[in-house]
Design an enzyme around this catalytic site. Structure first.
Site, short mmCIF file in Angstrom:
data_model
loop_
_atom_site.label_atom_id
_atom_site.label_comp_id
_atom_site.label_asym_id
_atom_site.label_seq_id
_atom_site.Cartn_x
_atom_site.Cartn_y
_atom_site.Cartn_z
N GLN A 103 -12.98 -10.40 -52.14
CA GLN A 103 -13.32 -11.47 -53.07
C GLN A 103 -13.22 -11.02 -54.53
O GLN A 103 -13.00 -11.83 -55.41
CB GLN A 103 -14.73 -11.99 -52.78
CG GLN A 103 -14.81 -12.83 -51.51
CD GLN A 103 -16.16 -13.48 -51.33
OE1 GLN A 103 -17.20 -12.87 -51.57
NE2 GLN A 103 -16.17 -14.73 -50.90
N HIS A 285 -24.49 -20.11 -49.59
CA HIS A 285 -23.70 -18.90 -49.85
C HIS A 285 -22.35 -19.22 -50.47
O HIS A 285 -21.84 -18.46 -51.29
CB HIS A 285 -23.53 -18.11 -48.56
CG HIS A 285 -24.84 -17.68 -47.97
ND1 HIS A 285 -25.74 -16.89 -48.66
CD2 HIS A 285 -25.42 -17.94 -46.77
CE1 HIS A 285 -26.81 -16.68 -47.92
NE2 HIS A 285 -26.64 -17.30 -46.76
N LEU A 286 -21.77 -20.35 -50.11
CA LEU A 286 -20.49 -20.73 -50.71
C LEU A 286 -20.67 -21.21 -52.13
O LEU A 286 -19.76 -21.06 -52.96
CB LEU A 286 -19.81 -21.83 -49.87
CG LEU A 286 -18.45 -22.31 -50.37
CD1 LEU A 286 -17.41 -21.20 -50.33
CD2 LEU A 286 -17.97 -23.51 -49.55
N ASP A 288 -22.28 -20.35 -54.95
CA ASP A 288 -22.04 -19.51 -56.12
C ASP A 288 -20.62 -18.95 -56.11
O ASP A 288 -20.08 -18.61 -57.16
CB ASP A 288 -23.07 -18.37 -56.20
CG ASP A 288 -23.06 -17.47 -54.99
OD1 ASP A 288 -22.25 -16.54 -54.97
OD2 ASP A 288 -23.86 -17.69 -54.07
N GLN A 289 -19.98 -18.90 -54.93
CA GLN A 289 -18.61 -18.38 -54.84
C GLN A 289 -17.58 -19.40 -55.32
O GLN A 289 -16.45 -19.03 -55.65
CB GLN A 289 -18.31 -17.96 -53.40
CG GLN A 289 -19.19 -16.82 -52.91
CD GLN A 289 -19.08 -16.59 -51.41
OE1 GLN A 289 -18.11 -16.97 -50.78
NE2 GLN A 289 -20.10 -15.98 -50.83
N HIS A 310 -28.54 -16.50 -57.16
CA HIS A 310 -27.16 -16.04 -57.27
C HIS A 310 -26.32 -17.02 -58.07
O HIS A 310 -25.51 -16.62 -58.92
CB HIS A 310 -26.55 -15.86 -55.88
CG HIS A 310 -26.72 -14.49 -55.33
ND1 HIS A 310 -26.53 -14.19 -54.00
CD2 HIS A 310 -27.06 -13.32 -55.92
CE1 HIS A 310 -26.75 -12.90 -53.80
NE2 HIS A 310 -27.08 -12.36 -54.95
#
Length: 341
Positions: A103, A285-286, A288-289, A310
């Site tokens: 990533q 979890h996705l 902030d990505q 995050h």
């Protein structure tokens, strides 16, 4: 670079994610940074092996000058050069997460004018890191909405503490990203569960799957057991994939010494159930990505159930590197996050 060309980053504001985002953005923008107090609030502050691998990987693809790239370091200076596409191999030398290294280098590589191929070695199913399945089934399909063509193939899973996993990745040029939104997820299409085992009795995975089936009312056809052979060491990952018409989320749990198979399964099933019962499109979890590709695109939006620490720390860091504003507002069923230039 002079001090005026460098961005100062307080590493105590977050964990390794801040470092990885800073590395990606430094290579994408040509702006260097110095980071102090790296992971200062963690039980083991400073650079751990997977963070050091990410630093070295970013330096390699971007011909960067680096000071402080050593285990345990709490200060880092990173001055990017020119990113060069090609074939690369990066190994954490432990069970450190290979997916987090991936990533880190993907954004600068997709901005190149030629494709790249990567071989990443280390942990592929680690606690506190996206699993290889999450990357394949959730992260990369989400990137595709921006016009990013990337793929992964898992050659061999690697679990904590032995590691030894091998992940192959490809990424094609995507110099101009599309605007993308993740607002509506559509109707529920399927839920399935996968128990992965290495060096452990199949009965452990079977118990996990039955506990998930009971919690989520799944049929036996939705349950899958995978034994990893040859085994490099004991390991167990439990995956729940939730597919809606317009979006798929992957939830990952890990077996722990002293924690029953049923407890592992019930905890993960409850996480998946909360997502299904809610209305937010994007999982925690996705969320902030997605900020980094949206910021590089210059705009975007998504709906998530809650604003994580995050997400907040990542948003403020991205705003230091790019001329965008990242805001969020509470709406019915969650929060709408908006990126605008």
């Amino acid at each position: 670079m002079t001090g005026t060309d460098m961005i100062e980053v307080d590493g105590s504001a977050g964990g390794g994610q801040l470092l990885r985002t800073a590395l990606s953005l430094a290579l994408c923008t040509g702006t260097g940074f110095t980071m102090q107090k790296i992971r200062a609030k963690r039980s083991k502050p400073g650079l751990m092996r997977q963070h050091l691998t990410a630093v070295n990987a970013a330096a390699t693809i971007g011909n960067a000058y680096v000071e402080g790239a050593e285990l345990g370091a709490t200060t880092l200076r990173f001055e990017p050069g020119v990113v060069v596409p090609g074939e690369y191999r990066f190994a954490t030398g432990s069970a450190g997460s290979a997916t987090l290294v991936l990533q880190t280098v993907l954004p600068p590589l997709w901005r190149c004018d030629a494709p790249s191929r990567l071989r990443l070695e280390g942990g592929t199913h680690n606690p506190l890191a996206p699993s290889a399945d999450f990357i394949a089934d959730t992260y990369l399909p989400s990137l595709a909405k921006f016009g990013i063509d990337a793929g992964v193939v898992l050659e061999r899973p690697g679990f904590f503490p032995a590691g030894g996993g091998i992940l192959h990745a490809t990424v094609s040029p995507a110099p101009a990203l599309r605007h993308a939104e993740f607002i509506e997820r559509g109707a529920l299409q399927s839920i399935d569960a996968i128990a992965m085992l290495s060096g452990l009795a199949s009965g452990i995975g079977e118990r996990e799957l039955q506990a998930v089936a009971k919690r989520l009312q799944l049929s036996q056809n939705a349950l899958h057991l995978r034994q990893v052979r040859p085994s490099l060491g004991p390991g167990n990952a439990l995956l729940i994939r939730v597919r809606h018409e317009q979006h798929a989320e992957t939830f990952t749990g890990h077996g722990e010494r002293g924690l029953s198979a049923e407890k592992v399964a019930e905890r993960l099933a409850d996480e998946a159930k909360a997502y299904v019962r809610g209305s937010a499109c994007v999982g925690e979890h996705l969320s902030d990505q997605l900020l980094l590709p949206m910021a590089l695109a210059g705009s975007g939006a998504f709906v998530v159930a809650a604003i994580s620490d995050h997400l907040q720390s990542n948003a403020r860091l991205i705003e230091k590197f790019l001329p965008v504003e990242i805001d969020w507002a509470e709406i019915a069923g969650g929060w709408r996050v908006t990126v605008a230039s």
